[in-house]
Design a protein around this motif. Structure first.
Motif, mmCIF file in Angstrom:
data_model
loop_
_atom_site.group_PDB
_atom_site.id
_atom_site.type_symbol
_atom_site.label_atom_id
_atom_site.label_comp_id
_atom_site.label_asym_id
_atom_site.label_seq_id
_atom_site.Cartn_x
_atom_site.Cartn_y
_atom_site.Cartn_z
ATOM 1 N N UNK A 240 0.820 -1.203 0.000
ATOM 2 C CA UNK A 240 0.000 0.000 0.000
ATOM 3 C C UNK A 240 0.861 1.263 0.000
ATOM 4 N N UNK A 241 2.101 1.160 -0.462
ATOM 5 C CA UNK A 241 2.987 2.322 -0.447
ATOM 6 C C UNK A 241 2.474 3.433 -1.351
ATOM 7 N N UNK A 242 1.779 3.066 -2.423
ATOM 8 C CA UNK A 242 1.230 4.092 -3.313
ATOM 9 C C UNK A 242 0.065 4.825 -2.671
ATOM 10 N N UNK A 243 -0.488 4.256 -1.586
ATOM 11 C CA UNK A 243 -1.564 4.924 -0.853
ATOM 12 C C UNK A 243 -1.036 5.702 0.352
ATOM 13 N N UNK A 244 0.304 5.680 0.531
ATOM 14 C CA UNK A 244 0.894 6.503 1.576
ATOM 15 C C UNK A 244 1.687 5.775 2.627
ATOM 16 N N UNK A 245 1.717 4.441 2.631
ATOM 17 C CA UNK A 245 2.458 3.721 3.662
ATOM 18 C C UNK A 245 3.949 3.760 3.361
#
Length: 329
Positions: free
Chosen positions: A127-132
């Motif tokens: 979920x790094x593209x969502x901010x993680x």
């Protein structure tokens, strides 16, 4: 069962009952839109690799671990065909033991080299593209992703098996536009539920209203369902956010008439918990049918329930060390 037999009259802060509009209760069709993210890829080449023993760029290694069928990262056991094409163990059964690349039979060959490479890597949360921003060793990554605060939320709409996921602003718009859910601003509410034949109760009889207060969104659920052999009515609140944030808020629900009343106070559950999970745990205001008909008055042949309530934010008092409610005006 005719779901149009239930009406809801809602009043938010500052509204008179005469101004309230009637809304029929029925499931609304929804669009099968999805909230998704695109994982950035590095399609270029790295001209700085020195010599035959150099390690491939991290992006290339991550692409090696991507299953060609589901495109998720592969976790041991990683399978391969006789030609060296790999895929994850979940997809091996989905392709009926045939390599999706060359169509050769897969057999039970493990790609041990790729498994060892995978175990040595530290990978970003999916979920790094969502901010993680987190990076984990290979096996710790799975545990983190199951509880990651950046993972998408499921649609909280209870009237259908809606598969839409997304962040909170996306889901609020989805509820408003696709499910036609009533939206209200304010932390107090006054609902009236009317049903012409209260003896006909099915699990499909339900209603959802979204409230916006304290800069957050809350889902108020009301429904009738069978509890054992007897029908009951239940109202409860869910917070559109994570459980640790939900604990900062409290709510009360009240229903009554003829000199009697039932009052419920509690903490809203996070929408991470499914609607069915909250309902089946009875975490809310439950009204037995006989009591509901008593509150309705008249000849007890028509259900007329008025449910009032409020939401408040718990604030820590630094002097006394206790929580004090912060009520919206």
């Amino acid at each position: 069962m005719d779901l149009d037999s239930i009406e809801c009259v809602s009043s938010s802060d500052g509204m008179d009952e005469d101004e309230i509009q009637h809304h029929n209760l029925h499931p609304h069709p929804h669009h099968h839109s999805e909230f998704s993210s695109t994982k950035p890829r590095n399609g270029g080449t790295n001209n700085n690799i020195m010599g035959p023993t150099a390690i491939a760029p991290a992006t290339s290694v991550h692409e090696l671990l991507e299953c060609p069928v589901c495109t998720n990262s592969m976790y041991p056991p990683i399978h391969q065909c006789h030609n060296g094409h790999t895929l994850c163990s979940t997809c091996k059964t989905r392709v009926h033991n045939r390599c999706p690349t060359c169509r050769q039979e897969l057999g039970d060959i493990r790609c041990l080299a790729l498994e060892k490479v995978a175990e040595s890597l530290e990978l970003p949360c999916k979920y790094y593209s969502l901010g993680c921003p987190e990076i984990f060793p290979y096996y710790s990554k799975l545990k983190h992703e199951a509880v990651c605060n950046f993972r998408p939320y499921s649609c909280p709409y209870a009237g259908s098996e809606c598969a839409v996921v997304g962040d909170i602003p996306f889901l609020v718009a989805h509820l408003r536009d696709d499910h036609k859910v009533d939206m209200h601003t304010g932390c107090t509410f006054n609902h009236r539920y009317v049903k012409s034949n209260p003896r006909e109760v099915e699990n499909a009889t339900w209603m959802l209203t979204v409230f916006h207060c304290f800069g957050q969104y809350f889902c108020l659920h009301f429904e009738a369902f069978q509890l054992g052999m007897a029908p009951v009515y239940m109202a409860f609140l869910r917070f559109m956010g994570d459980e640790n944030e939900a604990r900062n808020y409290s709510y009360s629900l009240e229903v009554g008439a003829n000199g009697r009343k039932l009052i419920w106070e509690g903490t809203p559950r996070s929408v991470r918990d499914s609607h069915r999970k909250v309902r089946d745990s009875h975490d809310g205001l439950i009204i037995q049918r006989n009591m509901a008909l008593f509150f309705s008055g008249g000849d007890r042949k028509e259900l007329k329930l008025r449910v009032t309530g409020r939401i408040w934010k718990e604030q820590q008092n630094p002097d006394a060390g206790v929580c004090i409610p912060n009520l919206c005006s």
